[in-house]
Design a protein around this motif. Sequence first.
Motif, PDB file in Angstrom:
ATOM      1  N   THR A  29       0.888  -1.164   0.000  1.00  0.00           N
ATOM      2  CA  THR A  29       0.000   0.000   0.000  1.00  0.00           C
ATOM      3  C   THR A  29       0.927   1.215   0.000  1.00  0.00           C
ATOM      4  OG1 THR A  29      -0.219   0.595   2.332  1.00  0.00           O
ATOM      5  CG2 THR A  29      -1.534  -1.285   1.560  1.00  0.00           C
ATOM      6  N   GLU A  30       0.388   2.400  -0.062  1.00  0.00           N
ATOM      7  CA  GLU A  30       1.233   3.596  -0.054  1.00  0.00           C
ATOM      8  C   GLU A  30       1.915   3.816   1.298  1.00  0.00           C
ATOM      9  OE1 GLU A  30      -1.944   3.373  -0.242  1.00  0.00           O
ATOM     10  OE2 GLU A  30      -3.017   4.980   0.816  1.00  0.00           O
ATOM     11  N   THR A  31       1.433   3.131   2.356  1.00  0.00           N
ATOM     12  CA  THR A  31       2.015   3.328   3.688  1.00  0.00           C
ATOM     13  C   THR A  31       3.041   2.250   3.982  1.00  0.00           C
ATOM     14  OG1 THR A  31       0.200   2.085   4.716  1.00  0.00           O
ATOM     15  CG2 THR A  31      -0.036   4.488   4.576  1.00  0.00           C
ATOM     16  N   VAL A  32       2.562   1.035   4.262  1.00  0.00           N
ATOM     17  CA  VAL A  32       3.416  -0.125   4.519  1.00  0.00           C
ATOM     18  C   VAL A  32       2.753  -1.312   3.816  1.00  0.00           C
ATOM     19  CG1 VAL A  32       4.165   0.777   6.773  1.00  0.00           C
ATOM     20  CG2 VAL A  32       2.194  -0.778   6.668  1.00  0.00           C
ATOM     21  N   TYR A  33       3.443  -2.458   3.776  1.00  0.00           N
ATOM     22  CA  TYR A  33       2.808  -3.658   3.205  1.00  0.00           C
ATOM     23  C   TYR A  33       1.734  -4.170   4.176  1.00  0.00           C
ATOM     24  CZ  TYR A  33       5.846  -4.397  -0.840  1.00  0.00           C
ATOM     25  OH  TYR A  33       6.472  -4.279  -2.059  1.00  0.00           O
ATOM     26  N   GLY A  34       0.606  -4.608   3.610  1.00  0.00           N
ATOM     27  CA  GLY A  34      -0.460  -5.192   4.406  1.00  0.00           C
ATOM     28  C   GLY A  34      -0.492  -6.701   4.224  1.00  0.00           C
ATOM     29  N   LEU A  35      -1.006  -7.411   5.241  1.00  0.00           N
ATOM     30  CA  LEU A  35      -1.209  -8.857   5.142  1.00  0.00           C
ATOM     31  C   LEU A  35      -2.707  -9.087   4.974  1.00  0.00           C
ATOM     32  CD1 LEU A  35      -0.382 -11.770   5.219  1.00  0.00           C
ATOM     33  CD2 LEU A  35      -0.382 -11.667   7.713  1.00  0.00           C
ATOM     34  N   GLY A  36      -3.116  -9.386   3.734  1.00  0.00           N
ATOM     35  CA  GLY A  36      -4.531  -9.380   3.405  1.00  0.00           C
ATOM     36  C   GLY A  36      -5.196 -10.742   3.434  1.00  0.00           C
ATOM     37  N   ALA A  37      -6.466 -10.723   3.839  1.00  0.00           N
ATOM     38  CA  ALA A  37      -7.348 -11.893   3.739  1.00  0.00           C
ATOM     39  C   ALA A  37      -8.772 -11.364   3.643  1.00  0.00           C
ATOM     40  CB  ALA A  37      -7.214 -12.795   4.967  1.00  0.00           C
ATOM     41  N   ARG A  38      -9.708 -12.205   3.157  1.00  0.00           N
ATOM     42  CA  ARG A  38     -11.054 -11.666   2.997  1.00  0.00           C
ATOM     43  C   ARG A  38     -11.681 -11.362   4.352  1.00  0.00           C
ATOM     44  NH1 ARG A  38     -14.437 -15.273  -0.963  1.00  0.00           N
ATOM     45  NH2 ARG A  38     -16.095 -13.935  -0.149  1.00  0.00           N
ATOM     46  N   ALA A  39     -12.250 -10.168   4.431  1.00  0.00           N
ATOM     47  CA  ALA A  39     -12.758  -9.659   5.711  1.00  0.00           C
ATOM     48  C   ALA A  39     -14.156 -10.177   6.006  1.00  0.00           C
ATOM     49  CB  ALA A  39     -12.776  -8.126   5.695  1.00  0.00           C
ATOM     50  N   ASP A  40     -14.756 -10.891   5.032  1.00  0.00           N
ATOM     51  CA  ASP A  40     -16.120 -11.388   5.223  1.00  0.00           C
ATOM     52  C   ASP A  40     -16.125 -12.878   5.550  1.00  0.00           C
ATOM     53  OD1 ASP A  40     -15.217 -12.291   2.814  1.00  0.00           O
ATOM     54  OD2 ASP A  40     -17.055 -11.852   1.693  1.00  0.00           O
ATOM     55  N   ASP A  41     -14.964 -13.400   5.954  1.00  0.00           N
ATOM     56  CA  ASP A  41     -14.859 -14.827   6.229  1.00  0.00           C
ATOM     57  C   ASP A  41     -14.040 -15.062   7.503  1.00  0.00           C
ATOM     58  OD1 ASP A  41     -15.068 -17.711   5.388  1.00  0.00           O
ATOM     59  OD2 ASP A  41     -12.881 -17.470   5.394  1.00  0.00           O
ATOM     60  N   SER A  42     -14.658 -15.685   8.499  1.00  0.00           N
ATOM     61  CA  SER A  42     -14.019 -15.837   9.816  1.00  0.00           C
ATOM     62  C   SER A  42     -12.717 -16.615   9.759  1.00  0.00           C
ATOM     63  CB  SER A  42     -14.979 -16.550  10.786  1.00  0.00           C
ATOM     64  OG  SER A  42     -16.132 -15.780  10.967  1.00  0.00           O
ATOM     65  N   ALA A  43     -12.710 -17.733   9.032  1.00  0.00           N
ATOM     66  CA  ALA A  43     -11.495 -18.562   9.003  1.00  0.00           C
ATOM     67  C   ALA A  43     -10.337 -17.790   8.375  1.00  0.00           C
ATOM     68  CB  ALA A  43     -11.765 -19.852   8.236  1.00  0.00           C
TER      69      ALA A  43
END
Length: 329
Positions: A29-43
């Motif tokens: 991202t423009e700030t720092v690297y993000g660790l992404g996963a889908r936010a609509d799924d609990s697991a």
Amino acid sequence: MTERLTISPDAVERAAERIRRGGLVAFPTETVYGLGARADDSASVRAIFAAKGRPPGNPLIVHVAAVDTARALAAAWPEEAAALAAAFWPGPLTLVVRRREGAGGVVAEATAGGPTVALRVPTHPIALALLRAARVPIAAPSANRSTAISPTTADHVLKGLDGRIDMVLDGGSTALGIESSIVDVTRSPAALLRHGAVPLTAIAALVPTLDLGAAVVAEGQRAAAPGSQERHYAPRARVRLVPAGAVASEVAALRSDGCSAGALERAALASPDYPSVVLPGDPAGYAAGLYAALHRLEDAGCDAIVIAAAPEGDAWAAVRDRLRRASAG
Ligand code: TXA
Ligand code: MG
């Protein structure tokens, strides 16, 4: 094994598909690297906490591609939210709003069970392309192990998370170098929860009543942004924050105690006899290089890092905050 992908339309497509299937993908991202996963799924969200070793009580920032999408995840959209989103999105600002309940929304694990959700529309083209291709909101904390230094390159991400996540999209160095500013608009007046990449003066110009008290966490006090506990952004090395003129003598003292000491400074000595990284004298330039400099000194094997304190004044507030946290504990 964590796969490292160089940027191409195909790589972004594959990364989005991995996220859709519940995987973990680090992205710039423009700030720092993000660790992404889908936010609509609990697991998927629980996997982020596991990979980082993050305490479950610390909620995540949810990233979306457009203001309308953010609005749809919120139960209320106060005037300050509209004004700040219009001014700073896409960009390095996070808004805390009331969370909308219901199907298709952000799962409770992402908000640590709380009634609010932190939302951000990033401006980095790869982050936006990933969000558009994934077509789901992406929860993404900084892509580092809990309490380690935030990552501004794919190498930094792999240093902490290699083998623990599926992929990293390598987009080179991030431009701004420190995390987004966080404003809680569920309170009245709205409150700054974290100093960050949007200058304080720019936020205060739009929200003159902005409450700054919550962004400064006294020792032992519970933070309003639960992740802002004192010891944070902490390198493995011991960090000493000293007045600019005292760096060389502090390094010498640490070395006479047997430490390998390096320093982070704003002005270069002619030829220091210790590992030294010199950062620019302006706050944006300094912020852009700060985490990379800490990683470099850590990687050089320094077990103590001496940092020249940042100047006073609002323009340096975010940098002072990160230096204080790095040297706490
Ligand atoms: O620039 C950034 O914000 C980066 C990039 C990847 O977007 N992300 C980031 O995430 O810095 P993280 O998890 O390292 O920091 C998020 C902060 C934490 O201090 C967390 O406690 C706070 O945001 N936070 C998240 N949700 C919140 C909520 N609902 N209320 C209050 N604070 C919240
Ligand atoms: Mg973080």
